[in-house]
Design a protein around this motif. Structure first.
Motif, PDB file in Angstrom:
ATOM      1  N   GLU A  72       0.754  -3.596   8.697  1.00  0.00           N
ATOM      2  CA  GLU A  72       0.286  -2.220   8.885  1.00  0.00           C
ATOM      3  C   GLU A  72      -1.153  -2.090   8.375  1.00  0.00           C
ATOM      4  OE1 GLU A  72       1.969   0.273  10.277  1.00  0.00           O
ATOM      5  OE2 GLU A  72       3.726  -0.985  10.627  1.00  0.00           O
ATOM      6  N   PRO A  73      -2.000  -1.329   9.055  1.00  0.00           N
ATOM      7  CA  PRO A  73      -3.363  -1.120   8.560  1.00  0.00           C
ATOM      8  C   PRO A  73      -3.406  -0.149   7.383  1.00  0.00           C
ATOM      9  CG  PRO A  73      -3.054   0.034  10.629  1.00  0.00           C
ATOM     10  CD  PRO A  73      -1.799  -0.753  10.372  1.00  0.00           C
ATOM     11  N   SER A 105       3.570   3.687   1.864  1.00  0.00           N
ATOM     12  CA  SER A 105       3.941   4.524   0.718  1.00  0.00           C
ATOM     13  C   SER A 105       2.907   5.601   0.416  1.00  0.00           C
ATOM     14  CB  SER A 105       4.139   3.661  -0.530  1.00  0.00           C
ATOM     15  OG  SER A 105       5.236   2.810  -0.368  1.00  0.00           O
ATOM     16  N   CYS A 106       1.640   5.179   0.325  1.00  0.00           N
ATOM     17  CA  CYS A 106       0.618   6.144  -0.101  1.00  0.00           C
ATOM     18  C   CYS A 106      -0.402   6.469   0.978  1.00  0.00           C
ATOM     19  CB  CYS A 106      -0.094   5.634  -1.352  1.00  0.00           C
ATOM     20  SG  CYS A 106      -1.113   4.168  -1.059  1.00  0.00           S
ATOM     21  N   GLY A 107      -0.492   5.682   2.040  1.00  0.00           N
ATOM     22  CA  GLY A 107      -1.414   5.949   3.124  1.00  0.00           C
ATOM     23  C   GLY A 107      -2.795   5.338   2.963  1.00  0.00           C
ATOM     24  N   ASP A 108      -3.058   4.642   1.860  1.00  0.00           N
ATOM     25  CA  ASP A 108      -4.362   3.997   1.667  1.00  0.00           C
ATOM     26  C   ASP A 108      -4.519   2.823   2.627  1.00  0.00           C
ATOM     27  OD1 ASP A 108      -5.018   5.737  -0.344  1.00  0.00           O
ATOM     28  OD2 ASP A 108      -4.653   4.322  -1.979  1.00  0.00           O
ATOM     29  N   ASP A 109      -5.792   2.438   2.842  1.00  0.00           N
ATOM     30  CA  ASP A 109      -6.077   1.276   3.685  1.00  0.00           C
ATOM     31  C   ASP A 109      -5.541   0.004   3.025  1.00  0.00           C
ATOM     32  OD1 ASP A 109      -7.400   2.786   5.550  1.00  0.00           O
ATOM     33  OD2 ASP A 109      -9.388   2.414   4.694  1.00  0.00           O
ATOM     34  N   ILE A 110      -5.003  -0.898   3.843  1.00  0.00           N
ATOM     35  CA  ILE A 110      -4.621  -2.232   3.365  1.00  0.00           C
ATOM     36  C   ILE A 110      -5.733  -3.169   3.809  1.00  0.00           C
ATOM     37  CG2 ILE A 110      -2.959  -4.105   3.514  1.00  0.00           C
ATOM     38  CD1 ILE A 110      -0.804  -2.038   4.097  1.00  0.00           C
ATOM     39  N   ALA A 158      -8.037  -6.166   5.121  1.00  0.00           N
ATOM     40  CA  ALA A 158      -7.758  -7.180   6.134  1.00  0.00           C
ATOM     41  C   ALA A 158      -7.380  -8.511   5.494  1.00  0.00           C
ATOM     42  CB  ALA A 158      -8.967  -7.347   7.047  1.00  0.00           C
ATOM     43  N   GLY A 159      -7.988  -8.835   4.362  1.00  0.00           N
ATOM     44  CA  GLY A 159      -7.648 -10.088   3.671  1.00  0.00           C
ATOM     45  C   GLY A 159      -6.194 -10.123   3.232  1.00  0.00           C
ATOM     46  N   ARG A 160      -5.696  -8.996   2.755  1.00  0.00           N
ATOM     47  CA  ARG A 160      -4.279  -8.931   2.355  1.00  0.00           C
ATOM     48  C   ARG A 160      -3.379  -9.063   3.575  1.00  0.00           C
ATOM     49  NH1 ARG A 160      -0.538  -7.582  -1.384  1.00  0.00           N
ATOM     50  NH2 ARG A 160       1.076  -6.063  -0.877  1.00  0.00           N
ATOM     51  N   ARG A 161      -3.757  -8.431   4.686  1.00  0.00           N
ATOM     52  CA  ARG A 161      -2.948  -8.529   5.903  1.00  0.00           C
ATOM     53  C   ARG A 161      -2.938  -9.951   6.447  1.00  0.00           C
ATOM     54  NH1 ARG A 161      -5.730  -3.572   7.602  1.00  0.00           N
ATOM     55  NH2 ARG A 161      -6.861  -4.943   8.992  1.00  0.00           N
ATOM     56  N   ARG A 162      -4.056 -10.679   6.302  1.00  0.00           N
ATOM     57  CA  ARG A 162      -4.095 -12.084   6.738  1.00  0.00           C
ATOM     58  C   ARG A 162      -3.277 -12.968   5.809  1.00  0.00           C
ATOM     59  NH1 ARG A 162      -9.517 -11.009   7.603  1.00  0.00           N
ATOM     60  NH2 ARG A 162     -10.043 -11.978   5.616  1.00  0.00           N
ATOM     61  N   ALA A 163      -3.338 -12.695   4.511  1.00  0.00           N
ATOM     62  CA  ALA A 163      -2.644 -13.536   3.532  1.00  0.00           C
ATOM     63  C   ALA A 163      -1.136 -13.345   3.563  1.00  0.00           C
ATOM     64  CB  ALA A 163      -3.180 -13.246   2.122  1.00  0.00           C
ATOM     65  N   ILE A 164      -0.689 -12.119   3.833  1.00  0.00           N
ATOM     66  CA  ILE A 164       0.740 -11.808   3.829  1.00  0.00           C
ATOM     67  C   ILE A 164       1.113 -11.192   5.175  1.00  0.00           C
ATOM     68  CG2 ILE A 164       2.600 -10.592   2.633  1.00  0.00           C
ATOM     69  CD1 ILE A 164       0.698 -10.398   0.215  1.00  0.00           C
ATOM     70  N   PRO A 165       1.597 -12.013   6.107  1.00  0.00           N
ATOM     71  CA  PRO A 165       1.968 -11.459   7.414  1.00  0.00           C
ATOM     72  C   PRO A 165       3.062 -10.400   7.274  1.00  0.00           C
ATOM     73  CG  PRO A 165       1.935 -13.853   7.472  1.00  0.00           C
ATOM     74  CD  PRO A 165       1.788 -13.438   6.035  1.00  0.00           C
ATOM     75  N   VAL A 179       2.714  -7.386   5.996  1.00  0.00           N
ATOM     76  CA  VAL A 179       2.597  -6.548   4.802  1.00  0.00           C
ATOM     77  C   VAL A 179       2.586  -5.074   5.201  1.00  0.00           C
ATOM     78  CG1 VAL A 179       0.069  -6.562   4.715  1.00  0.00           C
ATOM     79  CG2 VAL A 179       1.361  -6.271   2.618  1.00  0.00           C
ATOM     80  N   ARG A 180       3.261  -4.256   4.417  1.00  0.00           N
ATOM     81  CA  ARG A 180       3.385  -2.842   4.743  1.00  0.00           C
ATOM     82  C   ARG A 180       2.920  -1.925   3.591  1.00  0.00           C
ATOM     83  NH1 ARG A 180       5.184  -4.757   8.842  1.00  0.00           N
ATOM     84  NH2 ARG A 180       7.101  -4.779   9.994  1.00  0.00           N
TER      85      ARG A 180
END
Length: 86
Positions: free
Chosen positions: A36-37, A41-46, A48-55, A57-58
């Motif tokens: 998820e971008p 839970s809180c609506g903050d941006d995730i 891109a590095g975290r999204r790449r590291a953990i497929p 991730v929500r």
């Protein structure tokens, strides 16, 4: 040293199988797919590095840290010694 009808090393084989089963169970519960971008839970941006590291991730790091924190109970379930004697 094994006992009974088992061969030597059977205990270590059982330990290895138990660990392998636990790893497979943990991997089965991990999210997969597109992440998820925004944090669910809180609506903050995730990032891109975290999204790449953990497929898949929500949640953001802060929300995931709160979810992973162990629950601490302040209730003494054993009770006092006096209450056990009554």
């Amino acid at each position: 040293m094994a006992g009974g009808w088992t061969r030597d090393g059977a205990v270590q084989d059982q330990i290895d199988d138990t660990v392998a089963d636990a790893v497979l169970a943990a991997r089965a519960t991990m999210p997969t797919g597109a992440g998820e971008p925004f944090c669910t839970s809180c609506g903050d941006d995730i990032p891109a590095g975290r999204r790449r590291a953990i497929p898949g991730v929500r949640t953001c790091v802060a929300c995931q840290s709160r979810r992973d924190r162990p629950l601490v109970s302040t209730i003494n379930r054993r009770g006092s010694k006096d209450s056990q004697l009554r």
